[in-house]
Design a protein around this motif. Sequence first.
Motif, short mmCIF file in Angstrom:
data_model
loop_
_atom_site.label_atom_id
_atom_site.label_comp_id
_atom_site.label_asym_id
_atom_site.label_seq_id
_atom_site.Cartn_x
_atom_site.Cartn_y
_atom_site.Cartn_z
N THR A 230 59.66 29.04 -51.70
CA THR A 230 58.63 30.04 -52.03
C THR A 230 59.24 31.41 -52.23
OG1 THR A 230 57.02 28.76 -50.76
CG2 THR A 230 56.47 31.05 -51.25
N ASN A 231 60.17 31.79 -51.35
CA ASN A 231 60.82 33.10 -51.49
C ASN A 231 61.69 33.18 -52.74
OD1 ASN A 231 59.64 33.96 -49.10
ND2 ASN A 231 61.36 33.25 -47.85
N ARG A 232 62.27 32.09 -53.14
CA ARG A 232 63.18 32.10 -54.27
C ARG A 232 62.46 31.99 -55.61
NH1 ARG A 232 68.08 27.96 -54.05
NH2 ARG A 232 68.42 29.20 -52.14
#
Length: 342
Positions: A230-232
């Motif tokens: 999700t962060n990437r």
Amino acid sequence: MAMKVPLLDEQDFNFPLALSDLEGHDINQANNFCWYFHNSQFFEPACNNSAILGHHRDDPATNFVLHDRNIFDERLRSIPEGLQFVVSGEPQGEGQPWLYQRQNKVRSVQGQVETFVEGNWYNRGTQVLMAPSLLDVLRARLLTVSTRLQQVAELSQDMAHWSPAGGHSYLPPSYGAPKTAATASRMGSPTLAPAELDQSQDTASAPAADPAEPTTEFSDALFMQSLMLTNRYGDEYMDENPLKGEPGAFVFTNTKNAVDERNKAQEQLSSHALSSQSTAQKVDARPPSVPPSVAPTPKGAATPVSTEGHTRKASGTNAPKDKKRERRKSKGLTSPTTPPRA
């Protein structure tokens, strides 16, 4: 009514007491199986075996033929015609069966001898059974296949359904897919309980789990992998940067930086358009001002003083004039600088 005699391939022979008259009392010795078979209902007394047995049994000089199976088989082959029983297969190991064959030798019109196999028998211990023919095996297999196909056809008739909206289907309309557990999310991973959200940083080093594998319990590794993805890739979409090329050599149309700059420019344009639209709405909300009158004031007439200011109403309606003001305008005003006449 006479009792129906079963077919030969449905019968068996098992008489261990017949081995008591043979050498060694064992069916696996060289000649014992042949003589043990002669006691069964499968043996035909009017055959070449019985003829050789009756010829050499009472002659001491040739009695050795009955105790050597190889010599006995050579005598059978020397007989040009008739029915005979010969050993066609010997056991190659412990527990393997003997194979006994019934052959019928017939001389043709051209003088050639043809041999026809009319049956095969094998033993299972002291039990002797007739081997089924190839035709019987094929019939049994075809009967099994046709029976299974008939069962499938009957079962499919009960499962087939048709409706104008859905058409043909093999599941009843009331059939519903099994519901997943209440704690399972759409992707198959369980929802997080409030107490399980506080995880230590040591879980970041846990091995990555397969997201496609269904889980029934909370997985720290799957949770950390989901956060990392999700962060990437949380701000990327499939239709923002389409692929180009051929299968095996696909590349992105733009780089990630170019996509980000394009998105920022679009955001700025949209924000500028919103701000200009709001400013225009504020300008339109102000009341329209009436420009001052440019008509010249006639000489000899005093400008009336209005307590409402120098602006007039936009409607253009004139207030009714007072009678005293009209009378005063008709007489006119004298200038204070003009001396009176004598």
